[in-house]
Design a protein around this motif. Structure first.
Motif, mmCIF file in Angstrom:
data_model
loop_
_atom_site.group_PDB
_atom_site.id
_atom_site.type_symbol
_atom_site.label_atom_id
_atom_site.label_comp_id
_atom_site.label_asym_id
_atom_site.label_seq_id
_atom_site.Cartn_x
_atom_site.Cartn_y
_atom_site.Cartn_z
ATOM 1 N N ILE A 4 34.909 -10.382 -31.879
ATOM 2 C CA ILE A 4 33.439 -10.519 -31.338
ATOM 3 C C ILE A 4 32.778 -11.851 -31.560
ATOM 4 C CG2 ILE A 4 31.262 -9.304 -30.907
ATOM 5 C CD1 ILE A 4 32.499 -6.940 -31.845
ATOM 6 N N PRO A 5 32.558 -12.543 -30.727
ATOM 7 C CA PRO A 5 32.946 -12.762 -29.242
ATOM 8 C C PRO A 5 34.372 -12.949 -29.305
ATOM 9 C CG PRO A 5 31.738 -14.838 -29.780
ATOM 10 C CD PRO A 5 31.781 -13.811 -31.066
ATOM 11 N N SER A 6 35.034 -12.509 -28.010
ATOM 12 C CA SER A 6 36.525 -12.617 -27.944
ATOM 13 C C SER A 6 37.017 -14.100 -27.863
ATOM 14 C CB SER A 6 37.107 -11.933 -26.687
ATOM 15 O OG SER A 6 36.719 -12.953 -25.448
ATOM 16 N N ALA A 7 38.309 -14.551 -28.253
ATOM 17 C CA ALA A 7 38.853 -15.954 -28.060
ATOM 18 C C ALA A 7 38.623 -16.499 -26.970
ATOM 19 C CB ALA A 7 40.107 -15.893 -28.721
ATOM 20 N N GLU A 8 38.637 -15.572 -25.749
ATOM 21 C CA GLU A 8 38.588 -16.375 -24.529
ATOM 22 C C GLU A 8 36.919 -16.817 -24.157
ATOM 23 O OE1 GLU A 8 39.908 -13.345 -24.936
ATOM 24 O OE2 GLU A 8 42.062 -13.783 -24.533
ATOM 25 N N ILE A 9 36.163 -16.027 -24.883
ATOM 26 C CA ILE A 9 34.819 -16.398 -24.556
ATOM 27 C C ILE A 9 34.413 -17.503 -25.356
ATOM 28 C CG2 ILE A 9 32.375 -15.517 -24.966
ATOM 29 C CD1 ILE A 9 33.653 -14.028 -22.597
ATOM 30 N N GLN A 10 35.094 -17.471 -26.756
ATOM 31 C CA GLN A 10 34.691 -18.832 -27.368
ATOM 32 C C GLN A 10 35.111 -19.845 -27.012
ATOM 33 O OE1 GLN A 10 35.692 -18.293 -31.769
ATOM 34 N NE2 GLN A 10 35.962 -15.917 -31.123
ATOM 35 N N GLN A 11 36.457 -20.177 -26.172
ATOM 36 C CA GLN A 11 36.814 -21.071 -25.376
ATOM 37 C C GLN A 11 36.002 -21.521 -24.358
ATOM 38 O OE1 GLN A 11 40.882 -19.694 -24.556
ATOM 39 N NE2 GLN A 11 41.682 -20.521 -26.618
ATOM 40 N N LEU A 12 35.515 -20.345 -23.435
ATOM 41 C CA LEU A 12 34.698 -20.718 -22.491
ATOM 42 C C LEU A 12 33.517 -21.416 -23.012
ATOM 43 C CD1 LEU A 12 33.942 -20.536 -19.402
ATOM 44 C CD2 LEU A 12 32.938 -18.195 -20.141
ATOM 45 N N GLN A 13 32.869 -20.726 -23.904
ATOM 46 C CA GLN A 13 31.469 -21.411 -24.547
ATOM 47 C C GLN A 13 31.899 -22.891 -24.867
ATOM 48 O OE1 GLN A 13 30.768 -18.500 -27.666
ATOM 49 N NE2 GLN A 13 29.029 -17.936 -26.561
ATOM 50 N N LEU A 14 32.915 -23.249 -25.522
ATOM 51 C CA LEU A 14 33.362 -24.494 -26.129
ATOM 52 C C LEU A 14 33.460 -25.443 -25.050
ATOM 53 C CD1 LEU A 14 33.748 -26.410 -28.343
ATOM 54 C CD2 LEU A 14 36.131 -25.695 -28.271
ATOM 55 N N ARG A 15 33.991 -24.808 -23.938
ATOM 56 C CA ARG A 15 34.110 -25.792 -22.578
ATOM 57 C C ARG A 15 32.844 -26.010 -21.867
ATOM 58 N NH1 ARG A 15 39.391 -22.618 -19.968
ATOM 59 N NH2 ARG A 15 41.033 -23.487 -21.298
ATOM 60 N N ILE A 16 32.101 -25.102 -21.860
ATOM 61 C CA ILE A 16 30.561 -25.385 -21.273
ATOM 62 C C ILE A 16 29.735 -26.177 -22.057
ATOM 63 C CG2 ILE A 16 28.370 -24.226 -20.980
ATOM 64 C CD1 ILE A 16 30.110 -21.689 -19.838
ATOM 65 N N LYS A 17 30.117 -26.192 -23.240
ATOM 66 C CA LYS A 17 29.382 -27.359 -24.177
ATOM 67 C C LYS A 17 29.921 -28.639 -24.133
ATOM 68 C CE LYS A 17 28.149 -27.558 -29.124
ATOM 69 N NZ LYS A 17 28.376 -27.105 -30.542
ATOM 70 N N GLN A 18 31.277 -28.621 -23.926
ATOM 71 C CA GLN A 18 31.784 -30.028 -23.698
ATOM 72 C C GLN A 18 31.311 -30.619 -22.280
ATOM 73 O OE1 GLN A 18 36.002 -29.069 -23.906
ATOM 74 N NE2 GLN A 18 36.011 -29.489 -26.184
ATOM 75 N N THR A 19 31.217 -29.768 -21.256
ATOM 76 C CA THR A 19 30.898 -30.066 -19.963
ATOM 77 C C THR A 19 29.350 -30.673 -19.752
ATOM 78 O OG1 THR A 19 32.325 -28.610 -19.054
ATOM 79 C CG2 THR A 19 30.729 -29.352 -17.615
ATOM 80 N N LEU A 20 28.690 -29.643 -20.665
ATOM 81 C CA LEU A 20 27.026 -30.062 -20.715
ATOM 82 C C LEU A 20 27.083 -31.572 -21.357
ATOM 83 C CD1 LEU A 20 25.648 -26.738 -21.661
ATOM 84 C CD2 LEU A 20 25.334 -28.206 -19.508
ATOM 85 N N GLY A 21 27.823 -31.832 -22.417
ATOM 86 C CA GLY A 21 28.045 -33.093 -23.025
ATOM 87 C C GLY A 21 28.329 -34.452 -22.059
ATOM 88 N N LEU A 22 28.814 -33.880 -21.184
ATOM 89 C CA LEU A 22 29.344 -35.043 -20.191
ATOM 90 C C LEU A 22 28.113 -35.432 -19.254
ATOM 91 C CD1 LEU A 22 33.052 -33.790 -19.263
ATOM 92 C CD2 LEU A 22 32.263 -35.667 -20.437
ATOM 93 N N LEU A 23 27.488 -34.204 -18.997
ATOM 94 C CA LEU A 23 26.374 -34.249 -17.907
ATOM 95 C C LEU A 23 24.964 -34.721 -18.617
ATOM 96 C CD1 LEU A 23 26.752 -31.020 -16.055
ATOM 97 C CD2 LEU A 23 27.329 -33.218 -15.163
ATOM 98 N N PHE A 24 24.668 -34.403 -19.789
ATOM 99 C CA PHE A 24 23.191 -34.742 -20.526
ATOM 100 C C PHE A 24 23.819 -35.508 -21.785
ATOM 101 C CE2 PHE A 24 22.603 -30.965 -17.993
ATOM 102 C CZ PHE A 24 21.849 -31.368 -17.101
ATOM 103 N N ASP A 25 23.005 -36.282 -22.335
ATOM 104 C CA ASP A 25 23.091 -37.147 -23.338
ATOM 105 C C ASP A 25 22.624 -36.466 -24.634
ATOM 106 O OD1 ASP A 25 24.592 -39.128 -22.194
ATOM 107 O OD2 ASP A 25 22.941 -40.375 -21.829
ATOM 108 N N GLU A 26 21.289 -35.802 -24.560
ATOM 109 C CA GLU A 26 20.538 -35.351 -25.549
ATOM 110 C C GLU A 26 19.902 -33.773 -25.278
ATOM 111 O OE1 GLU A 26 16.383 -37.015 -26.277
ATOM 112 O OE2 GLU A 26 17.914 -38.790 -25.958
ATOM 113 N N VAL A 27 19.726 -33.220 -26.304
ATOM 114 C CA VAL A 27 19.048 -31.841 -26.067
ATOM 115 C C VAL A 27 17.564 -31.972 -26.417
ATOM 116 C CG1 VAL A 27 18.994 -29.515 -26.860
ATOM 117 C CG2 VAL A 27 20.930 -30.489 -26.373
ATOM 118 N N ILE A 28 16.770 -31.514 -25.657
ATOM 119 C CA ILE A 28 15.200 -31.720 -26.125
ATOM 120 C C ILE A 28 14.533 -30.438 -26.574
ATOM 121 C CG2 ILE A 28 12.976 -32.262 -25.121
ATOM 122 C CD1 ILE A 28 14.270 -34.188 -23.292
#
Length: 124
Positions: free
Chosen positions: A100-124
């Motif tokens: 919990i969370p499953s390995a697949e969900i963890q991979q998905l979260q990591l991919r989303i995080k990487q994708t957001l890193g490509l779209l945005f430079d910083e978190v406010i």
């Protein structure tokens, strides 16, 4: 720890080393700010160590309780996501029954995080 002598000499203790600095040219306000920052950092470090010890104690109690029920629970932190991962393990085979969370969900979260890193430079 910072101490200031009569001559305007400041001694800063870092680990086992003592650094001496002549503060006659440094405004008292700046020295006070540095002292406040150092004290704040020391207090924060103490608080974090205390909280980590408490968390480790609770985790070990939970692990002991689950061993009685015929299952083993493992708590880990996914460093990339900064999230806790709980694994329920069969102690006889050491096979992971549930994650919990499953390995697949963890991979998905990591991919989303990487994708957001490509779209945005910083978190406010």
């Amino acid at each position: 720890m910072i101490t200031t002598g009569i001559s305007g000499q400041t001694m800063v203790r870092e680990g086992q080393n003592i650094i001496s600095q002549n503060t006659s040219s440094i405004p008292a306000k700046k020295v006070k700010q540095q002292v406040d920052i150092n004290e704040g950092m020391e207090n924060a470090a103490r608080d974090i160590k205390k909280e980590m010890a408490e968390v480790q104690e609770v985790v070990s109690k939970l692990e002991n309780i689950t061993n009685v029920m015929g299952r083993k629970i493992s708590f880990n932190v996914n460093e990339e996501l900064g999230e806790v991962v709980v694994k329920v393990i069969d102690p006889s085979t050491d096979k992971v029954i549930k994650e919990i969370p499953s390995a697949e969900i963890q991979q998905l979260q990591l991919r989303i995080k990487q994708t957001l890193g490509l779209l945005f430079d910083e978190v406010i």
